[in-house]
Design a protein around this motif. Structure first.
Motif, PDB file in Angstrom:
ATOM      1  N   ASN A   1     -19.416 134.355 104.123  1.00 63.25           N
ATOM      2  CA  ASN A   1     -19.009 135.590 104.798  1.00 63.25           C
ATOM      3  C   ASN A   1     -18.890 135.352 106.301  1.00 63.25           C
ATOM      4  OD1 ASN A   1     -21.727 135.822 105.905  1.00 63.25           O
ATOM      5  ND2 ASN A   1     -22.343 136.541 103.866  1.00 63.25           N
ATOM      6  N   ASP A   2     -18.410 136.371 107.018  1.00 59.52           N
ATOM      7  CA  ASP A   2     -18.190 136.244 108.460  1.00 59.52           C
ATOM      8  C   ASP A   2     -19.486 136.116 109.244  1.00 59.52           C
ATOM      9  OD1 ASP A   2     -15.427 136.265 108.391  1.00 59.52           O
ATOM     10  OD2 ASP A   2     -15.280 138.445 108.536  1.00 59.52           O
ATOM     11  N   GLU A   3     -20.533 136.772 108.780  1.00 58.73           N
ATOM     12  CA  GLU A   3     -21.799 136.733 109.516  1.00 58.73           C
ATOM     13  C   GLU A   3     -22.300 135.294 109.629  1.00 58.73           C
ATOM     14  OE1 GLU A   3     -25.849 136.331 110.307  1.00 58.73           O
ATOM     15  OE2 GLU A   3     -25.236 136.246 108.191  1.00 58.73           O
ATOM     16  N   VAL A   4     -22.237 134.551 108.524  1.00 54.68           N
ATOM     17  CA  VAL A   4     -22.681 133.160 108.525  1.00 54.68           C
ATOM     18  C   VAL A   4     -21.644 132.273 109.221  1.00 54.68           C
ATOM     19  CG1 VAL A   4     -23.280 131.166 107.093  1.00 54.68           C
ATOM     20  CG2 VAL A   4     -24.038 133.464 106.428  1.00 54.68           C
ATOM     21  N   ARG A   5     -20.379 132.506 108.937  1.00 59.89           N
ATOM     22  CA  ARG A   5     -19.330 131.632 109.480  1.00 59.89           C
ATOM     23  C   ARG A   5     -19.212 131.767 110.998  1.00 59.89           C
ATOM     24  NH1 ARG A   5     -13.490 130.355 109.130  1.00 59.89           N
ATOM     25  NH2 ARG A   5     -13.357 128.296 108.173  1.00 59.89           N
ATOM     26  N   ASP A   6     -19.422 132.982 111.512  1.00 60.98           N
ATOM     27  CA  ASP A   6     -19.391 133.170 112.974  1.00 60.98           C
ATOM     28  C   ASP A   6     -20.439 132.306 113.672  1.00 60.98           C
ATOM     29  OD1 ASP A   6     -17.309 134.955 113.055  1.00 60.98           O
ATOM     30  OD2 ASP A   6     -18.552 136.745 113.221  1.00 60.98           O
ATOM     31  N   ARG A   7     -21.578 132.115 113.013  1.00 65.16           N
ATOM     32  CA  ARG A   7     -22.685 131.374 113.631  1.00 65.16           C
ATOM     33  C   ARG A   7     -22.417 129.875 113.688  1.00 65.16           C
ATOM     34  NH1 ARG A   7     -27.592 131.555 110.700  1.00 65.16           N
ATOM     35  NH2 ARG A   7     -26.825 132.901 109.042  1.00 65.16           N
ATOM     36  N   ILE A   8     -21.712 129.352 112.699  1.00 66.50           N
ATOM     37  CA  ILE A   8     -21.560 127.898 112.614  1.00 66.50           C
ATOM     38  C   ILE A   8     -20.144 127.408 112.904  1.00 66.50           C
ATOM     39  CG2 ILE A   8     -23.502 127.631 111.029  1.00 66.50           C
ATOM     40  CD1 ILE A   8     -21.501 127.380 108.730  1.00 66.50           C
ATOM     41  N   MET A   9     -19.152 128.323 112.916  1.00 65.30           N
ATOM     42  CA  MET A   9     -17.760 127.928 113.132  1.00 65.30           C
ATOM     43  C   MET A   9     -17.083 128.911 114.087  1.00 65.30           C
ATOM     44  SD  MET A   9     -16.587 126.724 109.290  1.00 65.30           S
ATOM     45  CE  MET A   9     -15.136 125.856 109.903  1.00 65.30           C
ATOM     46  N   PRO A  10     -16.968 128.572 115.365  1.00 63.51           N
ATOM     47  CA  PRO A  10     -16.352 129.472 116.348  1.00 63.51           C
ATOM     48  C   PRO A  10     -14.940 129.918 115.982  1.00 63.51           C
ATOM     49  CG  PRO A  10     -17.470 127.668 117.458  1.00 63.51           C
ATOM     50  CD  PRO A  10     -17.518 127.353 115.992  1.00 63.51           C
ATOM     51  N   VAL A  11     -14.195 129.094 115.233  1.00 66.96           N
ATOM     52  CA  VAL A  11     -12.827 129.447 114.854  1.00 66.96           C
ATOM     53  C   VAL A  11     -12.784 130.756 114.072  1.00 66.96           C
ATOM     54  CG1 VAL A  11     -12.825 128.185 112.652  1.00 66.96           C
ATOM     55  CG2 VAL A  11     -10.677 128.513 113.885  1.00 66.96           C
ATOM     56  N   ASN A  12     -13.897 131.122 113.413  1.00 68.33           N
ATOM     57  CA  ASN A  12     -13.923 132.331 112.606  1.00 68.33           C
ATOM     58  C   ASN A  12     -13.777 133.596 113.441  1.00 68.33           C
ATOM     59  OD1 ASN A  12     -14.350 133.112 109.688  1.00 68.33           O
ATOM     60  ND2 ASN A  12     -15.837 134.469 110.682  1.00 68.33           N
ATOM     61  N   LYS A  13     -14.130 133.510 114.719  1.00 65.10           N
ATOM     62  CA  LYS A  13     -13.984 134.687 115.591  1.00 65.10           C
ATOM     63  C   LYS A  13     -12.521 134.942 115.918  1.00 65.10           C
ATOM     64  CE  LYS A  13     -18.612 133.946 117.395  1.00 65.10           C
ATOM     65  NZ  LYS A  13     -19.452 133.505 118.531  1.00 65.10           N
ATOM     66  N   ALA A  14     -11.722 133.898 115.892  1.00 66.09           N
ATOM     67  CA  ALA A  14     -10.279 134.048 116.107  1.00 66.09           C
ATOM     68  C   ALA A  14      -9.563 134.410 114.808  1.00 66.09           C
ATOM     69  CB  ALA A  14      -9.695 132.768 116.681  1.00 66.09           C
ATOM     70  N   TYR A  15      -9.983 133.773 113.712  1.00 67.48           N
ATOM     71  CA  TYR A  15      -9.357 133.997 112.399  1.00 67.48           C
ATOM     72  C   TYR A  15     -10.461 134.236 111.372  1.00 67.48           C
ATOM     73  CZ  TYR A  15      -5.633 131.705 115.017  1.00 67.48           C
ATOM     74  OH  TYR A  15      -4.728 131.349 115.990  1.00 67.48           O
ATOM     75  N   PRO A  16     -10.931 135.496 111.246  1.00 66.62           N
ATOM     76  CA  PRO A  16     -12.021 135.808 110.312  1.00 66.62           C
ATOM     77  C   PRO A  16     -11.694 135.376 108.889  1.00 66.62           C
ATOM     78  CG  PRO A  16     -11.592 137.669 111.765  1.00 66.62           C
ATOM     79  CD  PRO A  16     -10.484 136.677 111.997  1.00 66.62           C
ATOM     80  N   SER A  17     -12.739 135.228 108.089  1.00 64.73           N
ATOM     81  CA  SER A  17     -12.580 134.650 106.750  1.00 64.73           C
ATOM     82  C   SER A  17     -11.638 135.446 105.861  1.00 64.73           C
ATOM     83  CB  SER A  17     -13.949 134.498 106.076  1.00 64.73           C
ATOM     84  OG  SER A  17     -14.591 135.752 105.951  1.00 64.73           O
ATOM     85  N   GLU A  18     -11.568 136.766 106.051  1.00 63.63           N
ATOM     86  CA  GLU A  18     -10.647 137.558 105.232  1.00 63.63           C
ATOM     87  C   GLU A  18      -9.203 137.162 105.534  1.00 63.63           C
ATOM     88  OE1 GLU A  18     -10.003 139.768 102.061  1.00 63.63           O
ATOM     89  OE2 GLU A  18     -12.015 139.485 102.894  1.00 63.63           O
ATOM     90  N   GLU A  19      -8.890 136.938 106.827  1.00 57.39           N
ATOM     91  CA  GLU A  19      -7.556 136.476 107.209  1.00 57.39           C
ATOM     92  C   GLU A  19      -7.297 135.075 106.669  1.00 57.39           C
ATOM     93  OE1 GLU A  19      -6.485 136.765 111.316  1.00 57.39           O
ATOM     94  OE2 GLU A  19      -7.585 138.644 111.600  1.00 57.39           O
ATOM     95  N   LEU A  20      -8.308 134.230 106.726  1.00 57.81           N
ATOM     96  CA  LEU A  20      -8.174 132.858 106.246  1.00 57.81           C
ATOM     97  C   LEU A  20      -7.902 132.834 104.748  1.00 57.81           C
ATOM     98  CD1 LEU A  20      -8.368 129.789 106.481  1.00 57.81           C
ATOM     99  CD2 LEU A  20     -10.857 130.001 106.386  1.00 57.81           C
ATOM    100  N   LEU A  21      -8.671 133.605 103.976  1.00 58.80           N
ATOM    101  CA  LEU A  21      -8.481 133.610 102.526  1.00 58.80           C
ATOM    102  C   LEU A  21      -7.127 134.222 102.152  1.00 58.80           C
ATOM    103  CD1 LEU A  21     -12.075 134.529 101.293  1.00 58.80           C
ATOM    104  CD2 LEU A  21     -10.977 132.282 101.345  1.00 58.80           C
ATOM    105  N   ALA A  22      -6.668 135.192 102.932  1.00 60.01           N
ATOM    106  CA  ALA A  22      -5.334 135.753 102.697  1.00 60.01           C
ATOM    107  C   ALA A  22      -4.262 134.698 102.938  1.00 60.01           C
ATOM    108  CB  ALA A  22      -5.108 136.966 103.596  1.00 60.01           C
TER     109      ALA A  22
END
Length: 318
Positions: free
Chosen positions: A216-237
């Motif tokens: 999820n975004d909560e975990v991914r934001d902590r370990i992967m800065p790219v997630n703040k630009a392209y959140p996981s929902e956008e990535l999976l889409a």
């Protein structure tokens, strides 16, 4: 521009300007893609042409700084020094179906993933197409082993060096060159959504590997800065759009990090979020990096995580 970064038509145009017939370009192209170190090795070319090319278009060759070979499975890890003194790593892995080379696409990386050693020094520069090609060529030359598969999973983010990587793929796929099938090539990304969409439009038959590493975004934001630009929902889409455009199953890379992303509920959340998307998970017990406090998951945690995914219909390997 380095001759080895040119396509055959581009090289033909260069030699035409030098007053040479078209067949000379194919000869030069073939020699370059065999991993020659000097024009003097191109024995079917006139000496005058060899001298001209050496003067106008010097051949740059990487140097082996360090070569480590595993006594267990024969894996070979290279540290190459490039023409400007920067270094990158390449790994040759032996499998029953052939030999795979894992190449770097950049010197350093600017993505900043918390678990990755390659990004600690930031991005120094992007590799040119010929430098990526040289990783494959000279790994093959030095090891004496033919390369049949390539993974772009070494140092750097391939889609952050998009144009050069696309040119490299065209070169390494060329029938007059190494002729490595796109279906034998995997490209890894941490999730640059616009570039994934651009790659999908090209409809290349390679395997897209997405470094997901979090449920999820909560975990991914902590370990992967790219997630703040392209959140996981956008990535999976974007992954779903990629599959619709190419019909190629997505491979997800997932570093197993103790207490961060390896709980049973994390695996179950992944199953819910990826429902309906043909996918394969590559679970990677984290390699410890001295500069990072993160630790690898236990074997028991990895096995439990894998079972939950497979019971839910997603293939998963460790």
């Amino acid at each position: 521009m380095n001759l080895k970064s040119m396509t055959l038509p581009e090289l033909t145009a260069v030699l035409k300007e030098l007053g040479q017939p078209a067949f000379r370009a194919k000869q030069v192209y073939t020699w370059l893609h065999r991993g020659v170190r000097a024009y003097d090795e191109m024995t079917n070319l006139p000496k005058s042409l060899r001298d001209t090319l050496a003067r106008e278009y010097p051949i740059c060759v990487p140097k082996v700084v360090r070569r480590q070979e595993s006594a267990r499975d024969g894996t070979i890890k290279y540290l190459w020094e490039l023409s400007d003194g920067n270094c990158v790593e390449t790994v040759l892995m032996r499998y029953h179906y052939g030999n795979t080379v894992c190449i770097s696409t950049e010197v350093g990386c600017r993505m900043g993933c918390a678990f990755c050693a390659s990004t600690i020094g930031g991005l120094v520069r992007r590799l040119e197409p010929y430098e990526m090609l040289d990783e494959v060529l000279f790994t093959q030359v030095d090891s004496g082993l033919p390369v049949s598969h390539i993974v772009l999973m070494g140092i750097g983010e391939p889609l952050d060096n998009f144009d050069n990587v696309m040119r490299f793929l065209e070169l390494v796929n060329s029938p007059e060159g190494m002729n490595i099938s796109m279906r034998h090539i995997s490209l890894s990304t941490c999730g640059l959504v616009p570039k994934i969409d651009e790659l999908a439009r090209r409809k290349l038959q390679l395997t897209l590997s997405v470094s997901l590493h979090a449920p999820n975004d909560e975990v991914r934001d902590r370990i992967m800065p790219v997630n703040k630009a392209y959140p996981s929902e956008e990535l999976l889409a974007a992954c779903r759009r990629y599959y619709q455009a190419t019909s190629r199953r997505i491979s997800f890379e997932y570093a197993m990090i103790d207490g961060v992303n390896d709980r049973p509920e994390d695996a179950k959340e992944l199953l819910r979020r990826l429902k309906g998307l043909p996918a394969h998970f590559n679970l990677i017990p984290l390699n410890h990096v001295e500069e990072s406090p993160l630790k690898p998951s236990t074997r028991a945690a990895v096995a439990a995580f894998q079972k939950i995914l497979e019971d839910g219909g997603i293939t998963a390997t460790v």
